[in-house]
Design a protein around this motif. Structure first.
Motif, short mmCIF file in Angstrom:
data_model
loop_
_atom_site.label_atom_id
_atom_site.label_comp_id
_atom_site.label_asym_id
_atom_site.label_seq_id
_atom_site.Cartn_x
_atom_site.Cartn_y
_atom_site.Cartn_z
N THR A 1 10.34 -25.61 30.67
CA THR A 1 8.82 -26.69 30.58
C THR A 1 8.68 -27.84 30.85
OG1 THR A 1 7.92 -25.85 28.84
CG2 THR A 1 7.40 -24.04 30.10
N ASP B 1 2.28 -28.24 33.36
CA ASP B 1 1.07 -29.01 32.89
C ASP B 1 1.13 -28.14 31.55
OD1 ASP B 1 0.12 -29.89 34.70
OD2 ASP B 1 -1.49 -28.71 34.99
N LEU B 2 1.60 -29.25 29.76
CA LEU B 2 1.87 -29.38 29.03
C LEU B 2 0.03 -29.15 27.95
CD1 LEU B 2 5.57 -30.33 28.46
CD2 LEU B 2 4.49 -28.00 28.71
N PRO B 3 -0.49 -28.46 27.50
CA PRO B 3 -1.47 -28.53 26.79
C PRO B 3 -1.09 -29.26 25.33
CG PRO B 3 -0.77 -26.30 26.18
CD PRO B 3 0.20 -27.16 26.71
N ALA B 4 -2.18 -30.33 24.23
CA ALA B 4 -2.08 -31.36 22.93
C ALA B 4 -1.75 -30.24 21.94
CB ALA B 4 -2.88 -31.18 23.06
N GLN C 1 0.54 -27.89 21.13
CA GLN C 1 2.21 -27.08 21.98
C GLN C 1 2.84 -28.04 20.95
OE1 GLN C 1 2.97 -26.27 25.76
NE2 GLN C 1 4.87 -25.67 25.36
N LEU D 1 3.61 -32.18 20.88
CA LEU D 1 2.20 -32.91 21.34
C LEU D 1 1.34 -32.84 20.74
CD1 LEU D 1 2.92 -31.13 24.92
CD2 LEU D 1 4.17 -32.91 23.70
N GLN E 1 -1.37 -35.07 23.34
CA GLN E 1 -2.35 -34.83 23.78
C GLN E 1 -2.05 -33.87 24.73
OE1 GLN E 1 -0.87 -39.57 25.33
NE2 GLN E 1 -3.16 -39.23 24.92
N ASN E 2 -2.37 -33.83 26.02
CA ASN E 2 -2.08 -32.94 27.44
C ASN E 2 -1.18 -33.55 27.71
OD1 ASN E 2 -3.60 -31.03 26.69
ND2 ASN E 2 -5.56 -31.68 28.14
N VAL E 3 0.18 -32.97 28.59
CA VAL E 3 1.40 -33.88 29.53
C VAL E 3 0.94 -33.71 30.47
CG1 VAL E 3 3.88 -34.61 29.41
CG2 VAL E 3 2.15 -34.18 27.30
N PRO E 4 0.80 -33.98 31.59
CA PRO E 4 0.51 -33.29 32.75
C PRO E 4 2.18 -33.18 33.67
CG PRO E 4 -0.57 -35.62 33.02
CD PRO E 4 -0.14 -36.15 31.47
N THR F 1 2.36 -38.10 25.85
CA THR F 1 2.07 -39.22 27.05
C THR F 1 2.36 -40.83 27.61
OG1 THR F 1 0.54 -37.59 27.39
CG2 THR F 1 1.43 -38.51 29.45
#
Length: 548
Positions: free
Chosen positions: A3, A19-22, A24, A35, A37-40, A75
């Motif tokens: 991923t 897409d990796l969610p905040a 994770q 993470l 925040q969300n990392v697209p 990010t």
């Protein structure tokens, strides 16, 4: 599948492959990163906290510096990172290359059109060219006459749609208009019943030739000469007004420079000395038809793969470009070079930050010095008009993870593979040395593709992450998607999907080999690219110093 990815062992950032969610937790080299925040997908996040001024490394090179604190797992964006790149200087290392095994293709051939000068074309076209924009309308008249008369015109599906809508409107059936769906045109190439061995007549409409600088007009003549000299071209019909900067004599001089024994038919008509417009056009059409009769006598015959010249191009790039499609065609380039073929890597603003690697890959000091001189002159010209290479990434690039020009460039340079640089070409210079050639062009898709073909590319490999319909009038442009989602969303644009590299189903080497097999079929006329089927005949000469 993985991923996330570290592209090079020196990199201090990871690339999200989905897409990796905040929240994770990422495990990497024994460390755990949460993470923030969300990392697209396609975007990056650092392995350790960064402070303002700290470098960011990708592909093992400097691609930017932090402008505000960035936490690990946060990010990277245009707000917290700015462009920065390593300086470059004279060649300071010898380069050793381990060529890939090409025994599989050692005795393979493609079926091409053999020209008198030894070049071999992948297509057989006739050109109609205006020397100046004043002749565009007259070229359009010839275009309509020949395309309709010989059956080369695109299917008139949209004309038929409008006719259907008009009939529905006249009948008062507005509800039917709202639900009307036009029938799609056939995706099969339209072969001409009169001239079986001619792939079409192409028209190089442009807005130059006069009113600009003499430098631009001279460059236009040199570019047009490259197209006429091109192995995919049997000859040309040239329309001149007469008084423009881009004189026919300059074009003829450029042709002689490319080949002192140049002997292709070039039919020239000057409106200011031809009497009426009707006389000029009817004469040009008659003479062109007779020339087509002769051009049709040429047939495809076997040729070694070393006769293929491949342009390496990208457009609508995304954060996967430098991971999948670009290194894949880079391996294809290495295979062709090992087979004695020629490849052309252009887009000089997108080599920013990797100059030293390319300099050290140059075969000799003179080649390296020419590259340095052209790069510095181009950057200086851009800065003189208030720009710079750092302004190259487009909004689409940035949205999909290419935050700085150095990030974009480090991935774009992968199209050139790993082979030695045999020659460096300034804009409109023609490729004559087998191996990897560097060609000075802007990063603009169409300007760069137009230039690669003008320098001899008989097939162009064009990678895209966002989707672009770019094609060329005389050379087939193979469109390669960096990700499978794009290939599924735009199937009428994409020829080859390299997304299996991202999913882990194929290696870069395996994909590069598949692409070479595809190129051979395209070069032989067994496959017509999506851009060809769409009649995507893009041609834009470069007005130097204005475009990145």
């Amino acid at each position: 599948m993985n991923t996330y990815l570290q592209i090079h062992p020196k990199d201090n950032v990871l690339v999200a492959l989905q897409d990796l969610p905040a929240g994770q937790q990422i495990e990497f080299n024994g460390s755990k990163i949460q993470l923030k925040q969300n990392v697209p997908a396609k975007h990056k996040f650092p392995l350790a906290p960064l402070q303002p001024g700290d470098p960011v490394l990708m592909y093992g090179v400097l691609v930017g510096k932090a402008v505000q604190p960035i936490q690990e797992g946060e990010t990277i964006t245009v707000k917290n990172l700015q462009h920065d790149a390593n300086a470059f200087h004279e060649k300071d290392a010898n380069f050793q290359w381990q060529a890939p095994d090409v025994s599989r293709w050692a005795n393979q051939t493609f079926r091409g059109f053999h020209r008198a000068d030894g070049q071999v074309g992948t297509r057989n076209y006739w050109l109609v060219i205006p020397m100046v924009f004043c002749e565009n309308r007259n070229v359009g008249v010839i275009k309509t006459a020949f395309e309709k008369g010989l059956g080369f015109a695109p299917a008139e599906v949209y004309n038929e749609q409008v006719n259907d809508l008009v009939n529905l409107y006249k009948s008062g059936n507005l509800d039917a208009i709202k639900t009307y769906k036009a029938p799609e045109a056939s995706a099969e190439p339209r072969k001409n019943a009169v001239f079986q061995n001619i792939d079409g007549i192409k028209f190089l409409i442009h807005e130059g030739g006069c009113g600009g600088t003499r430098q631009d007009s001279d460059a236009l003549c040199a570019l047009l000469a490259g197209y006429i000299h091109h192995p995919n071209v049997a000859g040309a019909t040239v329309l001149s007004l007469g008084c423009q900067h881009a004189q026919v004599s300059i074009l003829q001089e450029a042709l002689k420079k490319l080949n002192p024994d140049f002997n292709k038919p070039v039919l020239v008509y000057e409106q200011q000395t031809s009497g009426s417009e009707f006389n000029m056009l009817s004469t040009a059409i008659r003479d062109t038809f007779l020339a087509l009769v002769e051009a049709n006598k040429l047939e495809r015959k076997p040729a070694p793969l070393s006769k293929i010249v491949v342009g390496l191009e990208c457009g609508g790039s995304d954060g996967f470009s430098g991971i999948s499609a670009n290194p894949a065609i880079g391996h294809t380039s290495d295979l062709l070079v090992a087979l004695g073929g020629t490849t052309i890597l252009s887009e000089f603003p997108e080599l920013c930050g990797v100059e030293q690697e390319l300099i050290n890959r140059c075969e000799n000091d003179d080649t390296a010095d020419k590259f340095i001189s052209i790069m510095r002159a181009y950057e200086s010209q851009a800065q003189s008009v208030g720009s710079g290479f750092y302004m190259n990434p487009s909004p689409g690039n940035i949205k999909d993870g290419l935050i700085t020009d150095a990030i974009k460039s480090a991935g774009a340079a992968k199209k050139g593979g790993t082979s030695p640089v045999k020659d460096v070409l300034d804009y409109t210079e023609y490729a004559t040395k087998p191996g990897l050639n560097l060609l000075c062009t802007p990063g603009n898709d169409v300007e760069s593709t137009s230039a690669e073909v003008g320098s001899g590319a008989s097939v162009v490999l064009f990678t895209t992450g966002l989707g672009t319909p770019t094609g060329n009038p005389i050379a087939p442009v193979v469109k390669l998607s960096t990700n499978t989602r794009l290939a599924q969303r735009m199937p009428d644009i994409i020829d080859v999907d390299t997304g299996s590299i991202i999913s882990g189903q194929k290696s870069i080497a395996e994909m590069g080999e598949d692409i070479l097999d595809f190129v051979v079929k395209v070069a032989s006329g067994e496959i017509f690219t999506k851009a060809e089927l769409l009649h995507q005949d893009d041609f834009i000469p470069w007005k130097r110093g204005v475009s990145l």
